[in-house]
Design a protein around this motif. Structure first.
Motif, PDB file in Angstrom:
ATOM      1  N   MET A 114       4.858  11.778  -5.958  1.00 31.71           N
ATOM      2  CA  MET A 114       5.604  11.594  -4.717  1.00 31.71           C
ATOM      3  C   MET A 114       4.825  10.747  -3.729  1.00 31.71           C
ATOM      4  SD  MET A 114       8.337  12.364  -2.926  1.00 31.71           S
ATOM      5  CE  MET A 114       8.645  11.632  -1.308  1.00 31.71           C
ATOM      6  N   LEU A 115       5.530   9.821  -3.096  1.00 29.67           N
ATOM      7  CA  LEU A 115       4.998   9.048  -1.982  1.00 29.67           C
ATOM      8  C   LEU A 115       6.026   9.030  -0.861  1.00 29.67           C
ATOM      9  CD1 LEU A 115       3.616   5.879  -3.840  1.00 29.67           C
ATOM     10  CD2 LEU A 115       2.233   7.734  -2.869  1.00 29.67           C
ATOM     11  N   ASP A 116       5.596   9.283   0.372  1.00 29.09           N
ATOM     12  CA  ASP A 116       6.446   8.931   1.515  1.00 29.09           C
ATOM     13  C   ASP A 116       5.972   7.558   1.974  1.00 29.09           C
ATOM     14  OD1 ASP A 116       4.661   9.818   4.274  1.00 29.09           O
ATOM     15  OD2 ASP A 116       4.199  10.931   2.450  1.00 29.09           O
ATOM     16  N   ALA A 117       6.904   6.619   2.030  1.00 29.88           N
ATOM     17  CA  ALA A 117       6.535   5.218   2.275  1.00 29.88           C
ATOM     18  C   ALA A 117       7.538   4.540   3.195  1.00 29.88           C
ATOM     19  CB  ALA A 117       6.433   4.462   0.957  1.00 29.88           C
ATOM     20  N   PRO A 118       7.644   5.008   4.446  1.00 27.14           N
ATOM     21  CA  PRO A 118       8.534   4.330   5.394  1.00 27.14           C
ATOM     22  C   PRO A 118       8.034   2.921   5.686  1.00 27.14           C
ATOM     23  CG  PRO A 118       7.140   5.897   6.541  1.00 27.14           C
ATOM     24  CD  PRO A 118       6.905   6.116   5.073  1.00 27.14           C
ATOM     25  N   VAL A 119       8.903   2.131   6.287  1.00 20.25           N
ATOM     26  CA  VAL A 119       8.600   0.708   6.440  1.00 20.25           C
ATOM     27  C   VAL A 119       8.732   0.256   7.879  1.00 20.25           C
ATOM     28  CG1 VAL A 119       9.393   0.222   4.103  1.00 20.25           C
ATOM     29  CG2 VAL A 119      10.988  -0.040   6.012  1.00 20.25           C
ATOM     30  N   SER A 120       8.105  -0.878   8.155  1.00 18.78           N
ATOM     31  CA  SER A 120       8.286  -1.603   9.411  1.00 18.78           C
ATOM     32  C   SER A 120       8.556  -3.058   9.060  1.00 18.78           C
ATOM     33  CB  SER A 120       7.028  -1.485  10.282  1.00 18.78           C
ATOM     34  OG  SER A 120       7.187  -2.190  11.496  1.00 18.78           O
ATOM     35  N   GLY A 121       9.370  -3.704   9.881  1.00 17.95           N
ATOM     36  CA  GLY A 121       9.694  -5.106   9.625  1.00 17.95           C
ATOM     37  C   GLY A 121      11.178  -5.394   9.697  1.00 17.95           C
ATOM     38  N   GLY A 122      12.001  -4.331   9.682  1.00 15.03           N
ATOM     39  CA  GLY A 122      13.433  -4.506   9.877  1.00 15.03           C
ATOM     40  C   GLY A 122      14.126  -5.233   8.742  1.00 15.03           C
ATOM     41  N   THR A 123      15.391  -5.595   8.991  1.00 16.99           N
ATOM     42  CA  THR A 123      16.188  -6.240   7.961  1.00 16.99           C
ATOM     43  C   THR A 123      15.636  -7.613   7.579  1.00 16.99           C
ATOM     44  OG1 THR A 123      17.673  -7.050   9.700  1.00 16.99           O
ATOM     45  CG2 THR A 123      18.288  -5.004   8.591  1.00 16.99           C
ATOM     46  N   GLY A 124      15.040  -8.301   8.556  1.00 14.41           N
ATOM     47  CA  GLY A 124      14.444  -9.605   8.255  1.00 14.41           C
ATOM     48  C   GLY A 124      13.280  -9.477   7.304  1.00 14.41           C
ATOM     49  N   GLY A 125      12.420  -8.493   7.531  1.00 21.07           N
ATOM     50  CA  GLY A 125      11.296  -8.257   6.638  1.00 21.07           C
ATOM     51  C   GLY A 125      11.733  -7.792   5.272  1.00 21.07           C
ATOM     52  N   ALA A 126      12.813  -6.995   5.236  1.00 26.89           N
ATOM     53  CA  ALA A 126      13.335  -6.540   3.947  1.00 26.89           C
ATOM     54  C   ALA A 126      13.840  -7.717   3.124  1.00 26.89           C
ATOM     55  CB  ALA A 126      14.446  -5.514   4.159  1.00 26.89           C
ATOM     56  N   ALA A 127      14.553  -8.636   3.772  1.00 29.72           N
ATOM     57  CA  ALA A 127      15.080  -9.797   3.063  1.00 29.72           C
ATOM     58  C   ALA A 127      13.975 -10.742   2.609  1.00 29.72           C
ATOM     59  CB  ALA A 127      16.074 -10.539   3.960  1.00 29.72           C
ATOM     60  N   ALA A 128      12.969 -10.912   3.455  1.00 29.59           N
ATOM     61  CA  ALA A 128      11.882 -11.853   3.144  1.00 29.59           C
ATOM     62  C   ALA A 128      10.815 -11.263   2.231  1.00 29.59           C
ATOM     63  CB  ALA A 128      11.233 -12.327   4.446  1.00 29.59           C
ATOM     64  N   GLY A 129      10.872  -9.955   2.011  1.00 29.59           N
ATOM     65  CA  GLY A 129       9.851  -9.307   1.199  1.00 29.59           C
ATOM     66  C   GLY A 129       8.522  -9.193   1.918  1.00 29.59           C
ATOM     67  N   THR A 130       8.573  -9.039   3.245  1.00 28.92           N
ATOM     68  CA  THR A 130       7.345  -8.993   4.040  1.00 28.92           C
ATOM     69  C   THR A 130       7.197  -7.681   4.800  1.00 28.92           C
ATOM     70  OG1 THR A 130       8.481 -10.103   5.888  1.00 28.92           O
ATOM     71  CG2 THR A 130       7.276 -11.496   4.319  1.00 28.92           C
ATOM     72  N   LEU A 131       7.816  -6.615   4.306  1.00 31.61           N
ATOM     73  CA  LEU A 131       7.727  -5.320   4.969  1.00 31.61           C
ATOM     74  C   LEU A 131       6.292  -4.807   4.999  1.00 31.61           C
ATOM     75  CD1 LEU A 131      10.816  -3.580   3.334  1.00 31.61           C
ATOM     76  CD2 LEU A 131      10.649  -4.352   5.712  1.00 31.61           C
ATOM     77  N   THR A 132       6.008  -3.973   5.976  1.00 31.85           N
ATOM     78  CA  THR A 132       4.784  -3.180   5.982  1.00 31.85           C
ATOM     79  C   THR A 132       5.154  -1.773   5.514  1.00 31.85           C
ATOM     80  OG1 THR A 132       3.693  -4.405   7.756  1.00 31.85           O
ATOM     81  CG2 THR A 132       2.989  -2.138   7.417  1.00 31.85           C
ATOM     82  N   PHE A 133       4.458  -1.293   4.508  1.00 27.22           N
ATOM     83  CA  PHE A 133       4.675   0.070   4.009  1.00 27.22           C
ATOM     84  C   PHE A 133       3.562   0.974   4.521  1.00 27.22           C
ATOM     85  CE2 PHE A 133       7.307  -2.226   1.043  1.00 27.22           C
ATOM     86  CZ  PHE A 133       8.345  -1.341   0.742  1.00 27.22           C
ATOM     87  N   MET A 134       3.946   2.062   5.163  1.00 26.36           N
ATOM     88  CA  MET A 134       3.011   3.091   5.601  1.00 26.36           C
ATOM     89  C   MET A 134       3.119   4.242   4.612  1.00 26.36           C
ATOM     90  SD  MET A 134       4.317   2.628   9.495  1.00 26.36           S
ATOM     91  CE  MET A 134       5.781   1.736   8.921  1.00 26.36           C
ATOM     92  N   VAL A 135       2.083   4.461   3.835  1.00 19.51           N
ATOM     93  CA  VAL A 135       2.202   5.314   2.658  1.00 19.51           C
ATOM     94  C   VAL A 135       1.417   6.605   2.818  1.00 19.51           C
ATOM     95  CG1 VAL A 135       1.933   5.444   0.159  1.00 19.51           C
ATOM     96  CG2 VAL A 135       2.447   3.241   1.245  1.00 19.51           C
ATOM     97  N   GLY A 136       2.077   7.709   2.483  1.00 17.90           N
ATOM     98  CA  GLY A 136       1.429   9.004   2.418  1.00 17.90           C
ATOM     99  C   GLY A 136       1.523   9.557   1.010  1.00 17.90           C
ATOM    100  N   GLY A 137       0.418  10.114   0.509  1.00 17.23           N
ATOM    101  CA  GLY A 137       0.406  10.672  -0.837  1.00 17.23           C
ATOM    102  C   GLY A 137      -0.925  10.443  -1.509  1.00 17.23           C
ATOM    103  N   GLU A 138      -1.006  10.854  -2.761  1.00 18.32           N
ATOM    104  CA  GLU A 138      -2.263  10.734  -3.499  1.00 18.32           C
ATOM    105  C   GLU A 138      -2.557   9.284  -3.865  1.00 18.32           C
ATOM    106  OE1 GLU A 138      -2.175  13.315  -6.849  1.00 18.32           O
ATOM    107  OE2 GLU A 138      -2.045  15.151  -5.637  1.00 18.32           O
ATOM    108  N   THR A 139      -3.832   8.950  -3.899  1.00 25.90           N
ATOM    109  CA  THR A 139      -4.250   7.579  -4.212  1.00 25.90           C
ATOM    110  C   THR A 139      -3.753   7.143  -5.582  1.00 25.90           C
ATOM    111  OG1 THR A 139      -6.230   7.819  -2.826  1.00 25.90           O
ATOM    112  CG2 THR A 139      -6.255   6.072  -4.483  1.00 25.90           C
ATOM    113  N   ALA A 140      -3.796   8.032  -6.557  1.00 26.39           N
ATOM    114  CA  ALA A 140      -3.362   7.672  -7.905  1.00 26.39           C
ATOM    115  C   ALA A 140      -1.885   7.297  -7.929  1.00 26.39           C
ATOM    116  CB  ALA A 140      -3.632   8.826  -8.868  1.00 26.39           C
ATOM    117  N   ALA A 141      -1.078   8.028  -7.163  1.00 24.87           N
ATOM    118  CA  ALA A 141       0.350   7.718  -7.107  1.00 24.87           C
ATOM    119  C   ALA A 141       0.570   6.355  -6.458  1.00 24.87           C
ATOM    120  CB  ALA A 141       1.094   8.806  -6.340  1.00 24.87           C
ATOM    121  N   LEU A 142      -0.173   6.087  -5.390  1.00 23.50           N
ATOM    122  CA  LEU A 142      -0.050   4.780  -4.735  1.00 23.50           C
ATOM    123  C   LEU A 142      -0.486   3.661  -5.667  1.00 23.50           C
ATOM    124  CD1 LEU A 142       0.337   2.819  -2.412  1.00 23.50           C
ATOM    125  CD2 LEU A 142      -1.901   3.520  -1.515  1.00 23.50           C
TER     126      LEU A 142
END
Length: 295
Positions: A114-142
């Motif tokens: 399991m990873l919780d991985a919310p994003v920042s960057g909005g719809t423009g970042g989603a389309a451009a593939g430039t989102l920032t992922f803020m990730v919570g969880g184990e290092t191995a899973a990441l």
């Protein structure tokens, strides 16, 4: 990882799925609003008839949904039943910290990573593939999901253990919401005393008033070309979503016994604008309410 199930193909989920398909992944998607899947086939994505079909033999299940209600429902009613054991579950929705922690626990009990991985960057970042992922969880899973994340984003920040991705997201958006209130009031004051919008922007951009709310979501039209203010406040990030994120942060503060001073005031502005029927407009549109045209 080869096969990815994407659950939720709205304004964020659809372009994220498209970038995964463009990177060579076998993407199988489902959304309860079938119309949201109509354009996916052109991008090499399989639009599925239900959760079970989307999750069959998936290496990773990615959810991008409006609230914790939908996230918990998908996991409890569908992922547990249909995703293969050992599958990695990654939630990129923005949900309450306690819901994220609970989801990590239930995923572990069910044999999923399991990873919780919310994003920042909005719809423009989603389309451009430039989102920032803020990730919570184990290092191995990441580490196992890093290539997947790189297909959708340009920055992956491991914020800590279970729920810490959501913790980072709520703190970041709390600051964003307060920033916008300050930017809006700055422009109102400038207009009242006769200072040109563009001149204030020029000064703030190169001075201590600079912030993301100013540069990406400038609330006055005809100053920043890409600003929602130039599209009659068609949302990059809606007022209702900002209000949801502010309330997530306020709830976390209350549960942790932390009194906040500025956040409740800013949240009250977004709540008033939403209750007046403008929740679908960009959060920068509180500028209109405060000048009187949005009431």
């Amino acid at each position: 990882m080869k096969r990815i199930a994407v659950i939720g193909t709205g304004n964020m989920g659809a372009p994220m799925a498209q970038n995964l398909a463009a990177a060579g992944y076998d993407v199988r998607a489902f959304d309860i609003v079938r119309e949201k899947m109509t354009l996916l086939a052109a991008h090499g994505i399989t639009a599925c008839s239900g959760h079970a079909e989307a999750m069959e033999d998936a290496d990773l299940v990615l959810t991008m949904l409006p609230t914790a209600v939908e996230v918990n429902d998908v996991f409890d009613r569908h992922t547990v039943s249909h995703a293969p054991e050992g599958c990695l579950v990654m939630d990129s929705s923005t949900i309450d910290l306690e819901d994220a922690r609970s989801l990590h626990g239930r995923a572990g009990d069910s044999g999923f990573g399991m990873l919780d991985a919310p994003v920042s960057g909005g719809t423009g970042g989603a389309a451009a593939g430039t989102l920032t992922f803020m990730v919570g969880g184990e290092t191995a899973a990441l580490d196992s999901a890093r290539d997947v994340l790189n297909a959708m984003g340009s920055r992956i920040i491991h914020c800590g253990g279970a729920g810490m991705g959501q913790a980072a997201k709520m703190c970041n958006n709390l600051m964003l919401g307060i920033q916008m209130a300050s930017v809006v009031e700055g422009f109102h004051l400038a207009r009242r005393v006769g200072l040109d919008d563009a001149k204030l922007y020029e000064v703030a951009y190169s001075s201590s008033g600079n912030c993301f709310s100013l540069t990406a979501f400038c609330p006055v039209p005809d100053v920043v070309p890409a600003s929602p203010a130039n599209r009659d406040y068609e949302p990059g990030f809606s007022t209702d979503l900002m209000l949801k994120d502010m309330e997530i942060a306020l709830n976390a503060a209350e549960l942790s016994g932390l009194p906040l001073e500025m956040a409740p005031l800013a949240a009250a502005l977004y709540r008033r604008f939403s209750e007046a029927g403008y929740g679908g407009l960009d959060f920068s549109a509180i500028f209109r309410m405060l000048e009187g045209s949005g009431q």
